[in-house]
Design a protein around this motif. Structure first.
Motif, short mmCIF file in Angstrom:
data_model
loop_
_atom_site.label_atom_id
_atom_site.label_comp_id
_atom_site.label_asym_id
_atom_site.label_seq_id
_atom_site.Cartn_x
_atom_site.Cartn_y
_atom_site.Cartn_z
N UNK A 3 32.86 35.36 29.51
CA UNK A 3 34.00 36.36 30.09
C UNK A 3 35.27 35.06 30.34
N UNK A 4 34.91 34.05 30.65
CA UNK A 4 35.89 32.84 31.10
C UNK A 4 36.81 32.75 29.64
N UNK A 5 36.23 32.73 28.53
CA UNK A 5 36.90 32.45 27.33
C UNK A 5 37.97 33.61 27.15
N UNK A 6 37.18 34.87 27.24
CA UNK A 6 37.93 35.96 26.91
C UNK A 6 39.07 36.23 27.94
N UNK A 118 30.79 20.47 31.39
CA UNK A 118 29.41 20.19 30.50
C UNK A 118 28.53 21.05 30.98
N UNK A 119 28.21 21.00 32.26
CA UNK A 119 27.04 21.59 32.90
C UNK A 119 27.23 23.13 32.65
N UNK A 120 28.31 23.75 32.79
CA UNK A 120 28.59 25.10 33.02
C UNK A 120 28.01 25.65 31.37
N UNK A 121 28.66 24.98 30.51
CA UNK A 121 28.41 25.02 29.25
C UNK A 121 27.16 24.77 28.52
N UNK A 122 26.57 23.93 28.80
CA UNK A 122 25.09 23.65 28.79
C UNK A 122 24.25 24.91 29.30
N UNK A 123 24.52 25.35 30.59
CA UNK A 123 23.92 26.34 31.03
C UNK A 123 23.89 27.57 29.97
N UNK A 124 25.19 27.78 29.72
CA UNK A 124 25.41 28.99 28.88
C UNK A 124 24.78 28.90 27.55
N UNK A 125 24.86 27.76 26.95
CA UNK A 125 24.21 27.78 25.64
C UNK A 125 22.73 27.63 25.76
N UNK A 126 21.93 27.69 26.82
CA UNK A 126 20.59 27.35 26.87
C UNK A 126 20.14 28.78 27.33
N UNK A 127 20.78 29.75 27.31
CA UNK A 127 20.42 31.05 27.58
C UNK A 127 19.72 31.66 26.28
N UNK A 128 18.79 32.30 26.53
CA UNK A 128 17.96 32.66 25.37
C UNK A 128 18.96 33.62 24.19
N UNK A 129 18.66 33.34 22.75
CA UNK A 129 19.46 33.96 21.93
C UNK A 129 21.05 33.72 22.01
N UNK A 130 21.67 32.89 23.05
CA UNK A 130 23.07 32.71 23.02
C UNK A 130 23.72 32.14 21.70
N UNK A 131 23.02 30.95 21.22
CA UNK A 131 23.72 30.40 20.20
C UNK A 131 23.37 31.03 18.89
N UNK A 132 22.25 31.73 18.58
CA UNK A 132 22.31 32.77 17.44
C UNK A 132 23.00 33.84 17.57
N UNK A 141 35.75 42.25 18.32
CA UNK A 141 34.62 43.46 18.77
C UNK A 141 33.18 42.64 18.88
N UNK A 142 32.70 41.79 17.88
CA UNK A 142 31.46 41.12 17.88
C UNK A 142 31.21 40.31 19.20
N UNK A 143 32.49 39.46 19.43
CA UNK A 143 32.44 38.73 20.70
C UNK A 143 32.08 39.77 21.92
N UNK A 144 32.94 40.57 22.21
CA UNK A 144 32.81 41.65 23.46
C UNK A 144 31.19 42.12 23.56
N UNK A 145 30.56 42.38 22.32
CA UNK A 145 29.35 42.97 22.40
C UNK A 145 28.39 41.81 22.75
N UNK A 146 28.38 40.47 22.30
CA UNK A 146 27.79 39.30 22.87
C UNK A 146 27.90 39.20 24.35
N UNK A 147 29.23 39.11 24.76
CA UNK A 147 29.57 39.07 25.96
C UNK A 147 28.85 40.09 26.94
N UNK A 148 28.78 41.30 26.81
CA UNK A 148 28.22 42.35 27.37
C UNK A 148 26.60 42.13 27.43
N UNK A 149 26.19 41.74 26.13
CA UNK A 149 24.80 41.42 26.09
C UNK A 149 24.31 40.48 27.11
#
Length: 152
Positions: A3-6, A118-132, A141-149
């Motif tokens: 949401x920060x990026x958005x 760096x810590x905040x970004x690392x935490x986000x990227x470690x969320x399950x399925x986030x990078x995929x 539209x795709x981004x909002x769907x991922x953000x909501x998920x």
């Protein structure tokens, strides 16, 4: 964090295919420049650092975190910009571990803010399925769907 990026207009869907990793870093700096967080001087330093130290900015396959020192005069403000490249960019020929498509450029006015980003970004990227999930994003539209998920 998505949401920060958005909310801060710090996400960019790059349409042009970068010719090489240097150009990809320049492209990833556009969103930061547009929000008056960095100048070309900072982006040039990031490129220089990668040339000197190697592709340390590729933190996991598919994800690059371009950044340089908080002391760089090209840093105007603190923030993270997110750019999704249209194709994977190679930082080291023949080594897929050093390819990236998701670029998170960091800039900070002080070391503490830099480490927190760096810590905040690392935490986000470690969320399950986030990078995929982010690798499949093609538009807002795709981004909002991922953000909501991934919102908690």
């Amino acid at each position: 964090m998505l949401r920060y990026f958005y909310d801060n207009k710090l996400i960019r869907f790059e349409e042009e295919i970068p010719a090489n990793w240097e150009e990809a870093i320049r492209f990833s700096g556009r969103v930061m420049k547009n929000q008056n967080l960095v100048t070309d001087r900072y982006i040039d330093q990031v490129i220089s650092d990668v040339k000197e130290y190697g592709p340390y900015i590729v933190i996991v396959p598919g994800v690059a975190m371009p950044h340089s020192s908080a002391k760089n005069e090209g840093v105007i403000g603190t923030g993270i910009g997110f750019t999704i490249m249209p194709k994977t960019v190679s930082f080291e020929e023949g080594n897929e571990e050093k390819d990236a498509k998701l670029f998170f450029m960091l800039a900070a006015k002080d070391s503490e803010a830099h480490m927190q980003n760096i810590a905040n970004l690392s935490d986000m990227l470690m969320e399950e399925d986030m990078v995929d999930d982010l690798m499949k994003v093609r538009n807002m539209e795709d981004y909002v769907a991922v953000m909501n998920k991934h919102e908690k």
